[in-house]
Write a protein that holds these residues in place. Structure first.
Motif, PDB file in Angstrom:
ATOM      1  N   GLU A   6       1.126  -1.062   0.384  1.00 57.38           N
ATOM      2  CA  GLU A   6       0.172  -0.349  -0.040  1.00 57.38           C
ATOM      3  C   GLU A   6       0.852   1.354  -0.040  1.00 57.38           C
ATOM      4  O   GLU A   6       2.003   0.935   1.005  1.00 57.38           O
ATOM      5  N   SER A   7       0.429   2.507  -0.563  1.00 60.47           N
ATOM      6  CA  SER A   7       1.119   3.451  -0.767  1.00 60.47           C
ATOM      7  C   SER A   7      -0.512   4.970  -0.649  1.00 60.47           C
ATOM      8  O   SER A   7      -1.492   4.387  -0.877  1.00 60.47           O
ATOM      9  N   GLY A   8       0.267   5.965  -0.603  1.00 58.99           N
ATOM     10  CA  GLY A   8       0.157   7.010  -0.378  1.00 58.99           C
ATOM     11  C   GLY A   8      -1.169   7.529   0.573  1.00 58.99           C
ATOM     12  O   GLY A   8      -1.911   8.208   0.357  1.00 58.99           O
ATOM     13  N   LEU A  18      -7.414  12.401  -0.299  1.00 56.03           N
ATOM     14  CA  LEU A  18      -6.175  10.587  -0.060  1.00 56.03           C
ATOM     15  C   LEU A  18      -6.482   9.811  -0.806  1.00 56.03           C
ATOM     16  O   LEU A  18      -7.701   9.166  -1.837  1.00 56.03           O
ATOM     17  N   ARG A  19      -5.557   9.600  -2.054  1.00 64.22           N
ATOM     18  CA  ARG A  19      -5.676   8.824  -3.219  1.00 64.22           C
ATOM     19  C   ARG A  19      -4.842   7.345  -2.361  1.00 64.22           C
ATOM     20  O   ARG A  19      -3.661   6.999  -2.557  1.00 64.22           O
ATOM     21  N   LEU A  20      -5.563   6.274  -2.367  1.00 59.88           N
ATOM     22  CA  LEU A  20      -4.015   4.674  -1.847  1.00 59.88           C
ATOM     23  C   LEU A  20      -4.528   4.275  -2.488  1.00 59.88           C
ATOM     24  O   LEU A  20      -5.177   3.683  -4.087  1.00 59.88           O
ATOM     25  N   SER A  21      -2.812   3.200  -3.075  1.00 59.40           N
ATOM     26  CA  SER A  21      -3.266   2.730  -4.122  1.00 59.40           C
ATOM     27  C   SER A  21      -2.009   1.192  -3.603  1.00 59.40           C
ATOM     28  O   SER A  21      -1.590   1.532  -2.225  1.00 59.40           O
ATOM     29  N   ALA A  80      -7.165   1.122  -6.615  1.00 57.48           N
ATOM     30  CA  ALA A  80      -6.657   2.247  -6.121  1.00 57.48           C
ATOM     31  C   ALA A  80      -8.392   2.773  -4.629  1.00 57.48           C
ATOM     32  O   ALA A  80      -9.362   1.949  -5.305  1.00 57.48           O
ATOM     33  N   GLN A  82     -10.181   6.207  -3.388  1.00 57.19           N
ATOM     34  CA  GLN A  82      -9.680   6.841  -3.629  1.00 57.19           C
ATOM     35  C   GLN A  82     -10.534   7.782  -2.790  1.00 57.19           C
ATOM     36  O   GLN A  82     -12.258   7.412  -2.617  1.00 57.19           O
ATOM     37  N   THR A 113      -1.312   0.921   5.061  1.00 56.83           N
ATOM     38  CA  THR A 113      -0.666   2.282   5.275  1.00 56.83           C
ATOM     39  C   THR A 113      -1.411   3.356   6.672  1.00 56.83           C
ATOM     40  O   THR A 113      -3.083   3.303   6.490  1.00 56.83           O
TER      41      THR A 113
END
Length: 119
Positions: A6-8, A18-21, A80, A82, A113
């Motif tokens: 995970e990132s973001g 925020l947008r997690l990926s 993702a 959003q 994350t």
């Protein structure tokens, strides 16, 4: 070796986005239903959003409906999340999850994350 990374995550003000990926490797993403979970301290793990392997169906927790959107790009092996109109209740660690469409026992988790929403 299968990995979900995970990132973001980060710090954002209330009302922000925020947008997690989730980057998947070592698996064929199109064979997996994917989801995002979160767990706040002292609370049970909560399913935030889920998307089927085909991408034609999504499901959201009532608390995030209309604010969060899950999507997937199997060509890029990513999923993702959003997140809009964030509030302090969204503060916690978010985890990416993948479950094989035919074999429930084949399930993978990322390490998470952190999302922190300041008021």
């Amino acid at each position: 070796q299968v990995q979900l990374v995970e990132s973001g995550g980060g710090l954002v003000q209330s009302g922000g986005s925020l947008r997690l990926s989730c980057a998947a490797s070592g698996l064929v993403l199109s064979q997996f239903d994917m989801a995002w979970y979160r767990r706040a301290p002292g609370k049970e793990r909560e399913l935030v959003a889920a998307i089927t392997s085909s991408g034609d169906s999504t499901n959201y927790a009532d608390s995030v409906k209309g604010r969060f959107t899950i999507s997937r790009d199997d060509a890029k092996n990513t999923v993702a999340l959003q997140m809009n109109s964030l509030n302090s209740d969204d503060t916690t660690v978010y985890y990416c999850n993948g479950r094989h469409v035919n074999y429930d026992v084949i399930e993978y988790w990322g390490r998470g994350t952190q999302v922190t929403v300041s008021s």
